[in-house]
Write a protein that holds these residues in place. Structure first.
Motif, PDB file in Angstrom:
ATOM      1  N   ALA A  49     -45.324 -13.221  17.764  1.00  0.00           N
ATOM      2  CA  ALA A  49     -45.241 -13.452  16.327  1.00  0.00           C
ATOM      3  C   ALA A  49     -44.508 -14.752  15.984  1.00  0.00           C
ATOM      4  CB  ALA A  49     -44.548 -12.277  15.645  1.00  0.00           C
ATOM      5  N   SER A  50     -44.405 -15.636  16.955  1.00  0.00           N
ATOM      6  CA  SER A  50     -43.776 -16.921  16.693  1.00  0.00           C
ATOM      7  C   SER A  50     -44.536 -17.670  15.618  1.00  0.00           C
ATOM      8  CB  SER A  50     -43.735 -17.750  17.982  1.00  0.00           C
ATOM      9  OG  SER A  50     -43.413 -19.087  17.695  1.00  0.00           O
ATOM     10  N   ALA A  51     -43.812 -18.331  14.726  1.00  0.00           N
ATOM     11  CA  ALA A  51     -44.456 -19.075  13.642  1.00  0.00           C
ATOM     12  C   ALA A  51     -45.382 -20.155  14.191  1.00  0.00           C
ATOM     13  CB  ALA A  51     -43.393 -19.701  12.747  1.00  0.00           C
ATOM     14  N   ASP A  52     -45.058 -20.666  15.411  1.00  0.00           N
ATOM     15  CA  ASP A  52     -45.879 -21.721  16.001  1.00  0.00           C
ATOM     16  C   ASP A  52     -47.212 -21.199  16.497  1.00  0.00           C
ATOM     17  OD1 ASP A  52     -43.888 -23.567  15.503  1.00  0.00           O
ATOM     18  OD2 ASP A  52     -42.944 -23.289  17.464  1.00  0.00           O
ATOM     19  N   THR A  53     -47.272 -19.926  16.877  1.00  0.00           N
ATOM     20  CA  THR A  53     -48.498 -19.381  17.464  1.00  0.00           C
ATOM     21  C   THR A  53     -49.205 -18.379  16.555  1.00  0.00           C
ATOM     22  OG1 THR A  53     -47.249 -17.604  18.555  1.00  0.00           O
ATOM     23  CG2 THR A  53     -47.569 -19.654  19.781  1.00  0.00           C
ATOM     24  N   TYR A  54     -48.539 -17.899  15.517  1.00  0.00           N
ATOM     25  CA  TYR A  54     -49.122 -16.862  14.655  1.00  0.00           C
ATOM     26  C   TYR A  54     -50.104 -17.457  13.663  1.00  0.00           C
ATOM     27  CZ  TYR A  54     -49.557 -13.166  11.201  1.00  0.00           C
ATOM     28  OH  TYR A  54     -50.070 -12.226  10.347  1.00  0.00           O
ATOM     29  N   PRO A  55     -51.259 -16.792  13.485  1.00  0.00           N
ATOM     30  CA  PRO A  55     -51.756 -15.652  14.274  1.00  0.00           C
ATOM     31  C   PRO A  55     -52.636 -16.137  15.427  1.00  0.00           C
ATOM     32  CG  PRO A  55     -53.129 -15.964  12.340  1.00  0.00           C
ATOM     33  CD  PRO A  55     -52.082 -17.041  12.287  1.00  0.00           C
ATOM     34  N   SER A  56     -52.556 -15.431  16.525  1.00  0.00           N
ATOM     35  CA  SER A  56     -53.328 -15.816  17.708  1.00  0.00           C
ATOM     36  C   SER A  56     -54.418 -14.797  18.035  1.00  0.00           C
ATOM     37  CB  SER A  56     -52.394 -15.968  18.910  1.00  0.00           C
ATOM     38  OG  SER A  56     -51.708 -14.753  19.169  1.00  0.00           O
ATOM     39  N   ARG A  57     -54.548 -13.776  17.210  1.00  0.00           N
ATOM     40  CA  ARG A  57     -55.582 -12.756  17.407  1.00  0.00           C
ATOM     41  C   ARG A  57     -55.891 -12.088  16.073  1.00  0.00           C
ATOM     42  NH1 ARG A  57     -52.504  -7.850  18.027  1.00  0.00           N
ATOM     43  NH2 ARG A  57     -50.327  -8.262  18.612  1.00  0.00           N
ATOM     44  N   PRO A  58     -56.944 -11.249  16.012  1.00  0.00           N
ATOM     45  CA  PRO A  58     -57.319 -10.608  14.744  1.00  0.00           C
ATOM     46  C   PRO A  58     -56.202  -9.772  14.137  1.00  0.00           C
ATOM     47  CG  PRO A  58     -59.091 -10.407  16.340  1.00  0.00           C
ATOM     48  CD  PRO A  58     -57.904 -10.967  17.091  1.00  0.00           C
ATOM     49  N   ILE A  59     -56.219  -9.666  12.815  1.00  0.00           N
ATOM     50  CA  ILE A  59     -55.222  -8.911  12.040  1.00  0.00           C
ATOM     51  C   ILE A  59     -55.901  -7.704  11.409  1.00  0.00           C
ATOM     52  CG2 ILE A  59     -53.673  -9.012  10.031  1.00  0.00           C
ATOM     53  CD1 ILE A  59     -53.512 -12.081  10.551  1.00  0.00           C
ATOM     54  N   ARG A  60     -55.224  -6.553  11.421  1.00  0.00           N
ATOM     55  CA  ARG A  60     -55.729  -5.361  10.726  1.00  0.00           C
ATOM     56  C   ARG A  60     -55.140  -5.305   9.330  1.00  0.00           C
ATOM     57  NH1 ARG A  60     -54.848   0.312  12.944  1.00  0.00           N
ATOM     58  NH2 ARG A  60     -52.699  -0.396  13.073  1.00  0.00           N
ATOM     59  N   LEU A  61     -55.979  -4.980   8.345  1.00  0.00           N
ATOM     60  CA  LEU A  61     -55.509  -4.780   6.973  1.00  0.00           C
ATOM     61  C   LEU A  61     -55.890  -3.369   6.549  1.00  0.00           C
ATOM     62  CD1 LEU A  61     -54.249  -5.738   4.343  1.00  0.00           C
ATOM     63  CD2 LEU A  61     -56.450  -6.742   3.716  1.00  0.00           C
ATOM     64  N   LEU A  62     -54.886  -2.512   6.395  1.00  0.00           N
ATOM     65  CA  LEU A  62     -55.117  -1.114   6.048  1.00  0.00           C
ATOM     66  C   LEU A  62     -54.969  -0.898   4.545  1.00  0.00           C
ATOM     67  CD1 LEU A  62     -54.546  -1.037   9.114  1.00  0.00           C
ATOM     68  CD2 LEU A  62     -53.265   1.091   8.748  1.00  0.00           C
ATOM     69  N   HIS A  63     -55.773   0.007   4.001  1.00  0.00           N
ATOM     70  CA  HIS A  63     -55.563   0.483   2.638  1.00  0.00           C
ATOM     71  C   HIS A  63     -55.830   1.978   2.606  1.00  0.00           C
ATOM     72  CE1 HIS A  63     -59.758   1.142   1.400  1.00  0.00           C
ATOM     73  NE2 HIS A  63     -60.071   0.034   2.037  1.00  0.00           N
ATOM     74  N   GLY A  64     -55.362   2.656   1.567  1.00  0.00           N
ATOM     75  CA  GLY A  64     -55.371   4.110   1.558  1.00  0.00           C
ATOM     76  C   GLY A  64     -56.401   4.774   0.682  1.00  0.00           C
ATOM     77  N   PHE A  65     -57.520   4.092   0.413  1.00  0.00           N
ATOM     78  CA  PHE A  65     -58.506   4.662  -0.505  1.00  0.00           C
ATOM     79  C   PHE A  65     -59.914   4.556   0.079  1.00  0.00           C
ATOM     80  CE2 PHE A  65     -54.779   3.315  -2.784  1.00  0.00           C
ATOM     81  CZ  PHE A  65     -54.477   4.432  -3.561  1.00  0.00           C
ATOM     82  N   VAL A  66     -60.858   5.254  -0.535  1.00  0.00           N
ATOM     83  CA  VAL A  66     -62.205   5.333   0.015  1.00  0.00           C
ATOM     84  C   VAL A  66     -62.923   3.989  -0.071  1.00  0.00           C
ATOM     85  CG1 VAL A  66     -62.466   7.795  -0.470  1.00  0.00           C
ATOM     86  CG2 VAL A  66     -63.131   6.127  -2.204  1.00  0.00           C
ATOM     87  N   ALA A  67     -63.897   3.815   0.804  1.00  0.00           N
ATOM     88  CA  ALA A  67     -64.702   2.597   0.811  1.00  0.00           C
ATOM     89  C   ALA A  67     -65.462   2.465  -0.503  1.00  0.00           C
ATOM     90  CB  ALA A  67     -65.678   2.625   1.983  1.00  0.00           C
ATOM     91  N   GLY A  68     -65.526   1.242  -1.001  1.00  0.00           N
ATOM     92  CA  GLY A  68     -66.255   0.988  -2.234  1.00  0.00           C
ATOM     93  C   GLY A  68     -65.409   1.035  -3.486  1.00  0.00           C
ATOM     94  N   GLY A  69     -64.179   1.542  -3.384  1.00  0.00           N
ATOM     95  CA  GLY A  69     -63.289   1.609  -4.536  1.00  0.00           C
ATOM     96  C   GLY A  69     -62.588   0.280  -4.768  1.00  0.00           C
ATOM     97  N   ALA A  70     -61.692   0.261  -5.771  1.00  0.00           N
ATOM     98  CA  ALA A  70     -61.010  -0.976  -6.140  1.00  0.00           C
ATOM     99  C   ALA A  70     -60.176  -1.536  -4.990  1.00  0.00           C
ATOM    100  CB  ALA A  70     -60.131  -0.736  -7.365  1.00  0.00           C
ATOM    101  N   ALA A  71     -59.412  -0.679  -4.299  1.00  0.00           N
ATOM    102  CA  ALA A  71     -58.563  -1.156  -3.206  1.00  0.00           C
ATOM    103  C   ALA A  71     -59.395  -1.740  -2.079  1.00  0.00           C
ATOM    104  CB  ALA A  71     -57.684  -0.022  -2.687  1.00  0.00           C
TER     105      ALA A  71
END
Length: 325
Positions: free
Chosen positions: A23-45
C-alpha cells in the motif's frame, strides 16, 4: 564473510520492501480494487458505484470490481469492508443508511464512524413519496388526511428496515401526526413492484427509479423529501410545500476504507475522487442517476457528516418510538 554480508544485505533489502508494503503511495494501486456496496444490483447504490468506479479506474490505472452484498440496510457490506485488510484494495460505497444503522440496531459488529477511514462524499439526493396512479390521494396533503381519518390502515414500502427511505416515512409519521405502517422490501425494484402490484399503497423510493414510472403515468409522485424540488421531477412538490414545515430528508453516498488504511493511500484515493468529480460528464452521469447534487469532501468532513447523521436519526427513532432490532 562475503557471502554472509551479501545475505544480510538481501535480508535488509527485503525488510525495507516489506516495510513499505503493497500500500505504499509510490506503488499504489498495483492490482485491481474491490468496491463493495450493500444494495441490490440495478438500484441507486449500484448505479453510483459503477459510475464512480469507471472514473476512478481510469484515474488510478487499475480495474475496480463492483461487488454487491445486499441486506440489513447495507450492514452486511459495511461489515465486510470493516473486516477487510486495510491495504486500499477493498473499499466501500455507503449511503445515508450507514449512519442510520447506528440509530436503528441494538448492536453492530462494527462502528459506523470508528471502524473506517473515510475517503469522500460523492453525491446528495432526495427521495420521492409516491402512490399508484389510481390511488384516490392526488396530493400528499390528501394522503395525510386519509391517514388521519383511518389511522393504521395505510402502509408504505421501502428498500428495507433502517434505510433512509424507511426513516423518511417514519419522520413523516412523526411530523404530520399520522401512522402509516412500514413494509420493508429488498431493494427499490421490489418496493416498486409491490406498489404496482397493489401490495402497498405508498412507496418511498429514489427519483431515478420512480421518475420513469411517474412520467409514464403508472404512478403519481406526491412529494420529494428535500427542501427544494429536484431537477429530475420539477413538477413534484416538496413535503414542506404540502404543509409539513421543516421536513428535510436527503440521503447521500460516499466512499470509505477499512480502519488503518495508510494515510498516504487514503490521501491518494481522496485526491483521485475529488479530481474525478470535477469531470463534467461524470458529474452529469452521477446527478442524472439519482437526481441529486455532486459534492465531494475531505475525509474529516465525511466523518463529521456521519456523526451528525447518527445524532439526527437517533432522535427520530426515539421520537417515533421505532423498536430497535
Amino acid at each position: 564473510m562475503g557471502r554472509i554480508k551479501r545475505l544480510a544485505a538481501a535480508i535488509f533489502l527485503l525488510g525495507s520492501c516489506l516495510a513499505t508494503g503493497p500500500a505504499s503511495a509510490d506503488t499504489y494501486p498495483s492490482r485491481p480494487i474491490r468496491l463493495l456496496h450493500g444494495f441490490v444490483a440495478g438500484g441507486a447504490a449500484d448505479t453510483l458505484s459503477r459510475i464512480i468506479a469507471d472514473g476512478l479506474s481510469k484515474k488510478l490505472g487499475q480495474p475496480i470490481v463492483i461487488e454487491a452484498k445486499p441486506g440489513a440496510g447495507g450492514n452486511i457490506a459495511a461489515d465486510a469492508v470493516a473486516k477487510a485488510a486495510p491495504d486500499g484494495y477493498t473499499l466501500g460505497l455507503v449511503t445515508g443508511a450507514h449512519a442510520i444503522s447506528a440509530a436503528t440496531y441494538k448492536s453492530l459488529s462494527y462502528q459506523p464512524a470508528e471502524s473506517f477511514d473515510m475517503i469522500s462524499t460523492l453525491v446528495y439526493y432526495a427521495l420521492v413519496i409516491a402512490v399508484r396512479s389510481d390511488h384516490p390521494a392526488k396530493s400528499l396533503g390528501e394522503l395525510i388526511a386519509m391517514a388521519k381519518e383511518k389511522p393504521g390502515t395505510l402502509s408504505f414500502g421501502s428498500v428495507g428496515f433502517g434505510s433512509t427511505h424507511h426513516l423518511a416515512g417514519e419522520l413523516l409519521n412523526a411530523m404530520a401526526g399520522i401512522d402509516i405502517m412500514h413494509v420493508p422490501y429488498r431493494g427499490d425494484s421490489q418496493s416498486l413492484t409491490a406498489l404496482l402490484g397493489g401490495e402497498v399503497p405508498v412507496v418511498v423510493g429514489t427519483p431515478v427509479l420512480l421518475a420513469p414510472q411517474i412520467q409514464s403515468g403508472a404512478i403519481r409522485g406526491l412529494a420529494v423529501t428535500s427542501p427544494k424540488r429536484t431537477a429530475l421531477l420539477p413538477d413534484v412538490p416538496t413535503v414542506e410545500e404540502a404543509g409539513v414545515k421543516g421536513y428535510d430528508v436527503r440521503t447521500w453516498a460516499g466512499l470509505l476504507a477499512p480502519k488503518g488504511t495508510p494515510p498516504s493511500v487514503v490521501g491518494a484515493l481522496n485526491a483521485a475522487t475529488l479530481d474525478v468529480l470535477k469531470d463534467p460528464e461524470l458529474r452529469q452521469r452521477l446527478e442524472t442517476a439519482v437526481g441529486g447534487e455532486v459534492r465531494g469532501s475531505t475525509p474529516d468532513e465525511m466523518k463529521q457528516l456521519i456523526g451528525s447523521e447518527i445524532a439526527k436519526w437517533s432522535a427520530v427513532v426515539e421520537r417515533a418510538k421505532i423498536p430497535k432490532i
